[in-house]
Design a protein around this motif. Structure first.
Motif, short mmCIF file in Angstrom:
data_model
loop_
_atom_site.label_atom_id
_atom_site.label_comp_id
_atom_site.label_asym_id
_atom_site.label_seq_id
_atom_site.Cartn_x
_atom_site.Cartn_y
_atom_site.Cartn_z
N PHE A 1 0.31 6.70 -6.90
CA PHE A 1 1.56 7.12 -7.53
C PHE A 1 1.34 7.44 -9.00
N VAL A 2 0.66 6.55 -9.72
CA VAL A 2 0.46 6.74 -11.15
C VAL A 2 -0.43 7.95 -11.42
N ALA A 3 -1.43 8.19 -10.56
CA ALA A 3 -2.28 9.38 -10.73
C ALA A 3 -1.43 10.65 -10.65
N THR A 4 -0.52 10.69 -9.69
CA THR A 4 0.36 11.86 -9.58
C THR A 4 1.27 11.97 -10.80
N ALA A 5 1.88 10.87 -11.22
CA ALA A 5 2.75 10.89 -12.39
C ALA A 5 1.98 11.33 -13.63
N ASP A 6 0.74 10.89 -13.72
CA ASP A 6 -0.08 11.24 -14.88
C ASP A 6 -0.42 12.73 -14.88
N GLN A 7 -0.74 13.26 -13.72
CA GLN A 7 -1.02 14.70 -13.62
C GLN A 7 0.22 15.51 -13.98
N LEU A 8 1.37 15.12 -13.46
CA LEU A 8 2.60 15.88 -13.70
C LEU A 8 3.06 15.83 -15.15
N SER A 9 2.72 14.76 -15.84
CA SER A 9 3.20 14.57 -17.21
C SER A 9 2.16 14.90 -18.27
N GLY A 10 1.00 15.37 -17.87
CA GLY A 10 -0.02 15.70 -18.84
C GLY A 10 -0.69 14.50 -19.47
N GLY A 11 -0.80 13.41 -18.72
CA GLY A 11 -1.53 12.24 -19.21
C GLY A 11 -0.68 11.25 -19.99
N ARG A 12 0.59 11.04 -19.59
CA ARG A 12 1.47 10.15 -20.35
C ARG A 12 1.96 8.94 -19.56
N ALA A 13 1.40 8.70 -18.37
CA ALA A 13 1.84 7.56 -17.55
C ALA A 13 1.05 6.30 -17.91
N ALA A 14 1.70 5.15 -17.80
CA ALA A 14 1.06 3.86 -18.06
C ALA A 14 1.75 2.82 -17.19
N VAL A 15 1.11 1.64 -17.07
CA VAL A 15 1.70 0.56 -16.26
C VAL A 15 1.69 -0.75 -17.05
N ASN A 16 2.68 -1.57 -16.76
CA ASN A 16 2.74 -2.94 -17.28
C ASN A 16 2.68 -3.87 -16.08
N VAL A 17 1.60 -4.62 -15.95
CA VAL A 17 1.40 -5.49 -14.80
C VAL A 17 2.09 -6.82 -15.07
N VAL A 18 3.15 -7.09 -14.29
CA VAL A 18 3.99 -8.27 -14.47
C VAL A 18 3.62 -9.29 -13.39
N SER A 19 3.10 -10.43 -13.81
CA SER A 19 2.67 -11.42 -12.82
C SER A 19 3.83 -12.09 -12.11
N GLY A 20 5.02 -12.10 -12.76
CA GLY A 20 6.23 -12.55 -12.07
C GLY A 20 6.70 -13.92 -12.50
N TRP A 21 8.00 -14.04 -12.71
CA TRP A 21 8.61 -15.33 -13.00
C TRP A 21 9.77 -15.63 -12.05
N PHE A 22 10.27 -14.62 -11.34
CA PHE A 22 11.50 -14.76 -10.55
C PHE A 22 11.12 -14.95 -9.08
N LYS A 23 11.14 -16.18 -8.66
CA LYS A 23 10.68 -16.54 -7.32
C LYS A 23 11.44 -15.81 -6.22
N ASP A 24 12.76 -15.65 -6.39
CA ASP A 24 13.58 -15.03 -5.35
C ASP A 24 13.15 -13.59 -5.04
N GLU A 25 12.60 -12.88 -6.03
CA GLU A 25 12.18 -11.50 -5.78
C GLU A 25 11.08 -11.44 -4.73
N PHE A 26 10.32 -12.49 -4.62
CA PHE A 26 9.25 -12.55 -3.61
C PHE A 26 9.75 -13.16 -2.32
N THR A 27 10.36 -14.34 -2.40
CA THR A 27 10.71 -15.07 -1.18
C THR A 27 11.81 -14.37 -0.38
N LYS A 28 12.74 -13.68 -1.06
CA LYS A 28 13.81 -12.99 -0.32
C LYS A 28 13.30 -11.73 0.37
N LEU A 29 12.11 -11.27 -0.02
CA LEU A 29 11.45 -10.18 0.69
C LEU A 29 10.43 -10.70 1.70
N GLY A 30 10.37 -12.03 1.86
CA GLY A 30 9.45 -12.61 2.81
C GLY A 30 8.01 -12.66 2.32
#
Length: 378
Positions: free
Chosen positions: A108-137
């Protein structure tokens, strides 16, 4: 303590803003916040921001309603839309390992980067909100294991983005002769899209030193920033690396200090107490499982948590002159980028660009010429 005891970077300090792609604004308060989580508003804001000195924007990630944020736009799709609406702005999409496979995100990011001329970046969030994981199983890992997974996630991203025959054999992820095409755009100073991460614990700091390009800190005073930068850069030096440092701050700039302080007082006085206390309980419980008890928000008071990344603690509250001087003081400590939130985004971003940023650049130029700290008008 002295705030001039670290090397002053010759590069101008950079600025990012929190994208309000989540409802409720950037403070958990019933005060009026002239902002909007919808796309039309955010498209206008992105163009305004890049024309007022902002180089980056960070799209938030929440998957379910929580603590004053009833509605949320997904971060990667929203980031791509903002990239396509702007010309220079770099947009950072926050993502969760455990809810993304690194190979799918890399694509996904490779495509976004190509489309935007090299302006995509990511912030890797390790997570603090337990429900976001457990409610998705999905399994909820303990604190240090979440950071161990995040480190593997980043290593896999980098391997996929830079290798023709990607290989990786870890505890969480495995690659076998994987070749991604097209790859993101690369250059001498950017071999792949920039990788950001946050955190406060020892695990987070060490992970940043080993694998991340940028380390985001929650709001901190001078002493807190000094400690974090030293820890991260010490780990990075062991691995022959240097990590750049970003600091969260909620900026309240007004013509007088009294006006700015009154805005802060009203924000806290009108705080949504139930939401703030619920958020505080959730994040402190998540951080307590860190092996050394130094997780994020562990020393945050109620008033700090009204801005949910401790943005008041950075102290960017006052007149343009006061704020500019404080920004440059942080820069002398090693802060490379400020991640800013605002109460009234359109008005406050424009005020920042016209009234605060020119003073920051004046101070930087003066310090470079003199080789010493300077004050506005000196």
């Amino acid at each position: 303590m002295s705030v001039g005891n670290m090397e002053n970077s010759p590069e101008p300090v950079k600025f990012a803003y929190w994208v309000p792609n989540v409802s409720g604004g950037l403070v958990v308060s019933k005060i009026e916040q002239r902002t909007d989580w919808g796309y039309d508003y955010n498209r206008e804001l992105a163009v305004l921001a890049e024309n007022n000195g902002f180089e980056y924007a960070l799209s938030q990630v929440r998957y379910i309603a929580s603590y004053g944020a009833a509605y949320q736009h997904e971060s990667t799709g929203f980031s791509l839309a903002l990239l396509l609406a702007t010309q220079r702005l770099k947009v950072i999409a926050a993502i969760h390992p455990g809810l993304w496979h690194p190979g799918v995100l890399a694509k996904f990011v490779a495509t976004a980067d190509q489309l935007s001329g090299g302006r995509a970046a990511v912030n890797v969030v390790s997570g603090w909100f337990k429900d976001e994981f457990t409610k998705l199983g999905e399994p909820w890992l303990e604190h240090d294991e979440r950071y161990r997974r995040s480190e593997e996630f980043i290593r896999v991203l980098r391997e996929i983005w830079t290798s023709e025959h990607a290989e990786f054999n870890g505890d969480f992820y495995r690659l076998h002769d994987f070749d991604l095409k097209p790859k993101p755009l690369a250059g001498a100073d950017r071999p792949h899209p920039e990788i950001f991460q946050g955190g406060n614990s020892t695990s987070a700091r060490r992970m940043a030193g080993r694998v991340s390009d940028w380390y985001f800190s929650n709001g901190r005073d001078f002493d807190g920033v000094t400690e974090q930068i030293r820890d991260v850069q010490a780990e990075a030096a062991v691995h022959g690396r240097r990590v750049r440092f970003g600091l969260n701050g909620f900026l309240i700039a007004r013509d007088t200090e009294a006006e700015a302080r009154e805005v802060l007082r009203e924000i806290v006085a009108k705080a949504d107490r139930e939401a703030v206390e619920g958020f505080g309980s959730a994040v402190k419980q998540a951080g307590k499982s860190a092996s050394d008890g130094k997780g994020m928000w562990q020393d945050s008071e109620f008033a700090d948590l009204v801005q949910y990344n401790d943005g008041f603690r950075t102290g960017l509250i006052g007149t343009p002159e006061q704020i500019a001087e404080r920004i440059v003081a942080y820069k002398r400590l090693g802060v490379d980028l400020f991640l800013l939130g605002f109460l009234h985004y359109l008005e406050d971003v424009e005020y920042f660009g016209k009234r605060v940023l020119p003073l920051v650049r004046e101070l930087e130029a003066d310090a470079a010429e003199r080789g010493a700290p300077a004050r506005v008008g000196s």
